[in-house]
Write a protein that holds these residues in place. Sequence first.
Motif, mmCIF file in Angstrom:
data_model
loop_
_atom_site.group_PDB
_atom_site.id
_atom_site.type_symbol
_atom_site.label_atom_id
_atom_site.label_comp_id
_atom_site.label_asym_id
_atom_site.label_seq_id
_atom_site.Cartn_x
_atom_site.Cartn_y
_atom_site.Cartn_z
ATOM 1 N N GLY A 107 0.914 3.660 -3.245
ATOM 2 C CA GLY A 107 0.068 4.809 -2.959
ATOM 3 C C GLY A 107 -1.406 4.451 -2.994
ATOM 4 O O GLY A 107 -2.239 5.206 -3.510
ATOM 5 N N GLU A 117 0.822 -1.208 0.000
ATOM 6 C CA GLU A 117 0.000 0.000 0.000
ATOM 7 C C GLU A 117 0.855 1.256 0.000
ATOM 8 O O GLU A 117 0.516 2.255 -0.648
ATOM 9 C CB GLU A 117 -0.936 -0.027 1.203
ATOM 10 N N LYS A 118 1.968 1.232 0.715
ATOM 11 C CA LYS A 118 2.863 2.385 0.732
ATOM 12 C C LYS A 118 3.553 2.567 -0.617
ATOM 13 O O LYS A 118 3.622 3.674 -1.147
ATOM 14 C CB LYS A 118 3.904 2.230 1.845
ATOM 15 N N SER A 119 4.049 1.488 -1.191
ATOM 16 C CA SER A 119 4.766 1.572 -2.464
ATOM 17 C C SER A 119 3.851 1.992 -3.606
ATOM 18 O O SER A 119 4.268 2.699 -4.519
ATOM 19 C CB SER A 119 5.415 0.221 -2.797
ATOM 20 N N THR A 159 -2.139 4.714 -11.469
ATOM 21 C CA THR A 159 -1.605 6.008 -11.052
ATOM 22 C C THR A 159 -0.962 6.730 -12.223
ATOM 23 O O THR A 159 -1.127 7.943 -12.406
ATOM 24 C CB THR A 159 -0.564 5.822 -9.931
#
Length: 257
Positions: free
Chosen positions: A159, A155-157, A230
Amino acid sequence: MKKIMITSALSLALAVSAAGHSNAAAVFSDIKDSSAKEQIEALAAAGIVDGTADQVFMPEDVLLTSQGIALVARSMQLTAPTNGESKESNAASVTESKDPVAAPGTFFTAVDSGSWYGKYFAAVHSTGLELPADIAPAEAITKEAFVYYLVSAMEKSGGFPMIKLVPADIADEAELTPSYQGAVQRALHYRLVALDDKDNFNPAATLTRAEAASITHKAVELLNKQLELTKETAAAEPSSSERWMHVPEGVTPADNE
């Protein structure tokens, strides 16, 4: 962030070409009967996994914490993919160290900074994930811990946006570590994992290396989709010059920002 190529075994050659790694064509002699054979081969092609020795993956071995953390760091692009420069060690060769890794905000008392896995612990911790200072690389990693680290890093990588979901009814939810519950629920939502036939998650269970590879393969595919989304969203957004060209009549550019 670069998209990692993950393909089926049928198009493994394309993954080898895209990843450009010398170890991408690694063939493991002990996975032919594994249900995760294609996933393991695809991860190897992308430089995410290697064996414990040449041409040996040991799919039914229990996943160690050192191996699990390395898998998270490599697959979620927290470190560069491996080029086969360091083979994953088995339990006998993972030892506690007098030269621990000092990462921001913590001090790993049993992680050797010079070991093959030291940089992966530092990389995962640098994302803000809470790794215990006394985490033991040679111990088996629990299912809930691996899922927590993998989902949080994904989730962090990628976004990933925050989501509202209806929690799944987990029969053994009381056995979950409270801080891992959210990640486990999201893993179920993302279909990275599933409950058993009695609706149990079995949080304290261990994972085999093959099971971990299967879960990770799904996570990499989902991360790639999110990164592509994204990218497409960013490409569709008008540039600052284009926004100036489309300022409504009677509104100055400054008023429109």
